[in-house]
Scaffold this motif. Sequence first.
Motif, short mmCIF file in Angstrom:
data_model
loop_
_atom_site.label_atom_id
_atom_site.label_comp_id
_atom_site.label_asym_id
_atom_site.label_seq_id
_atom_site.Cartn_x
_atom_site.Cartn_y
_atom_site.Cartn_z
N TYR A 231 -7.50 2.27 1.75
CA TYR A 231 -5.80 2.85 1.91
C TYR A 231 -6.06 3.90 0.17
N GLU A 232 -4.69 4.81 0.04
CA GLU A 232 -5.17 5.20 -0.93
C GLU A 232 -5.48 4.78 -2.15
N GLY A 233 -5.27 3.72 -2.73
CA GLY A 233 -5.79 2.80 -3.26
C GLY A 233 -7.78 3.85 -3.73
N LEU A 234 -8.53 3.70 -2.55
CA LEU A 234 -9.80 3.95 -2.88
C LEU A 234 -9.83 5.25 -3.02
N THR B 144 9.60 6.81 -4.92
CA THR B 144 8.15 7.35 -4.14
C THR B 144 7.40 7.94 -5.10
N ASP B 145 5.59 7.65 -4.55
CA ASP B 145 4.47 8.12 -5.19
C ASP B 145 4.64 9.48 -5.73
N VAL B 146 4.14 9.81 -6.40
CA VAL B 146 4.23 11.18 -6.69
C VAL B 146 3.11 11.70 -5.71
N ASN C 228 -8.50 -0.01 -13.10
CA ASN C 228 -6.86 -0.65 -12.00
C ASN C 228 -5.87 0.98 -13.38
N TRP C 229 -4.55 0.63 -12.95
CA TRP C 229 -3.92 1.18 -13.05
C TRP C 229 -3.43 1.09 -15.04
N PRO C 230 -2.58 1.15 -15.20
CA PRO C 230 -2.27 0.77 -17.19
C PRO C 230 -0.96 -0.54 -16.69
N GLU D 86 0.88 -1.14 0.22
CA GLU D 86 0.28 -0.01 0.02
C GLU D 86 1.12 1.32 0.07
N SER D 87 0.65 2.32 -0.80
CA SER D 87 1.19 3.25 -1.08
C SER D 87 1.91 3.61 0.17
N ASP D 88 0.38 3.81 0.47
CA ASP D 88 0.15 5.09 1.91
C ASP D 88 1.01 4.21 3.88
N GLN E 201 -7.06 -4.13 -3.41
CA GLN E 201 -6.03 -3.18 -3.40
C GLN E 201 -5.73 -3.57 -5.32
N GLU E 202 -5.09 -3.20 -5.65
CA GLU E 202 -4.74 -3.03 -7.57
C GLU E 202 -3.99 -5.13 -7.35
N GLU E 203 -3.66 -5.66 -6.66
CA GLU E 203 -3.53 -6.25 -7.02
C GLU E 203 -4.44 -7.45 -6.90
C1 GLC Z 1 -0.56 3.54 -8.32
C2 GLC Z 1 -0.11 5.18 -8.31
C3 GLC Z 1 0.49 5.34 -7.39
C4 GLC Z 1 -1.08 5.05 -6.42
C5 GLC Z 1 -1.71 3.85 -6.22
C6 GLC Z 1 -2.77 3.93 -4.72
O1 GLC Z 1 0.62 2.70 -7.89
O2 GLC Z 1 0.58 4.56 -9.51
O3 GLC Z 1 -0.49 6.95 -7.26
O4 GLC Z 1 -0.97 6.41 -5.33
O5 GLC Z 1 -1.56 3.30 -6.97
O6 GLC Z 1 -2.20 2.73 -4.43
#
Ligand code: GLC
Length: 388
Positions: free
Chosen positions: A157-160, A58-60, A232-234, A34-36, A214-216
Motif C-alpha cells: 500500500y502507500e506506506g510501503l 486529504t493526504d498530501v 514510522n511517522w511522528p 490505507e491512504s490509497d 501498516q503504521e499501526e
Molecule cells: C501517513 C502520511 C501520508 C502517507 C501515509 C502512508 O499517513 O501522512 O502522507 O501517504 O502515511 O501510509
Amino acid sequence: MAGPDVGGALASNIVRFHEYYPDIRVEVVEGPAESDRLEARGSESFAARDGAFDVLYTDVAWIPHFAARGWLRPLDGWFTRRMQSKFLPGDIAGSRYGGKIYRVPNQSDAGLLYYRKDLLDAAGLRPPRTWGELVAQAQRLQRPPELWGLAFQGKAYEGLVCDFLELAWGNGGGMLDPRSQVIVDAPAAIEALSWLVDAVRVQRIAPESVLDFQEEEARKLFGDGRAVFMRNWPYAWNLLQRERSPVKGLVGIAPMVHGEGRRKSAAVLGGWGYSISAFTEEPEAAWKFVQFMATAESQKVGYEKGGILPTRKVLFNDPQVIAKSPHYRVLYDVLSAARPRPMHPEYPRLSAILQVHLGAALAGKKSPEEALKAAAAEMRAALASPSP
Ligand code: GLC
C-alpha cells in the motif's frame, strides 16, 4: 470523509465545533486506514459527482490528482497568503497545485527512525546512520521471536512506497526524475529494494508478518517492546509515551538511515489536511468547519490525543506542545528537510503499480530487479496514457 480517528482527536474537535456552531451538523464518514484506499474511495465519489462528501481529510500525496481533475474547490478566496504564512512551508507547498491552494494542512508528517534508547545505550551503540549499521545493530540486539530488529510498513500500500522511497532517496535513487521520467529500475533503487527484501528474507531482522504491517501494526510491535528499530511517522511518539506503555521513556528518534558512502538521509513528506469538494452544496459551512479544525486550539487537541504533529508554526514554540518533547529538535530538522513524493497528477496510479511489485519482491516471488523492471515498464505505459 476521513480515515480512522486514532486517539479520538477528530471526534473531540467535532464536539467542540458543534458547541461553537450549533446550526451546522458534521457527520463523519469513516473510510479505510490505507491512504490509497481512501483516495480511491474519494476518486470514485468525485468521478460520479455524487457530492457524498463536503469535506475530505486529504493526504498530501493526492492533491495533484484531485486538483488537476477539478474535484477540489480552490480555497484562495478564504485561505489568504497571509493566513498561509502561519503554516510550515512544506505543508503549504504540498497543498498547492497549478498556482492555487486546495487544502488547509492540519497534520505534518515525515518518516523517522525510532529506536530503543535503553537497548542501544546498554550495548554502547549510537543510533545508526547507514543501512549497514542498522542491520548490524539489529542483528546484534534482536532475540526473535520475542524481540525483532526492525518494524516497518511492509504491506503493499502507500506506506510501503514511502518506506521504499526513503531508502531509494537515501541511496541517490527515486521514483521519477525532475522531468517525470521513471527511474525505479535504476541501480540505486534496485539496491535499496534489495536491502529491504534481504532484511526480511536473508538477515531476518523483521518478522515475516511485516508483509501485513501498516503504521499501526508496526507501532504495536515496537510499542509492546518487541522491536529495536521502527520506521514510522511522528504520530507514534505520544502513543509510545502513554502512561501504561511498556516503552515509555525508552525511545529515541533519529533521521531515517541512508546508503553507505552517502551523506544524507531523506524523509518522505507526508501529512493530512482539509479539502473541500468541488461538488458540495454547503461550501460556506464546509469552510467554517475546515477553518475551525485547523485552528491552533484544535491542533493542540490533535497533538495531545492523537500525537498528530501540527502544521502551525506557532505550536512548535508552544511550551505545552512540541517544545516540551525531548525529540523536538530532531523532529524539526527532519520535517524541514522532508521531500514530497512526485507531485504528479498520475501519482496514485504510479504508486499503485509500484506497490504491487514491491510487495511481490518482499514476498520473494520476484527478485528486486525483476520487480522494479516490471514496475518501471508499467509506470511508463501509465504515463503515456493518463487516466481521465
Ligand atoms: C501517513 C502520511 C501520508 C502517507 C501515509 C502512508 O499517513 O501522512 O502522507 O501517504 O502515511 O501510509
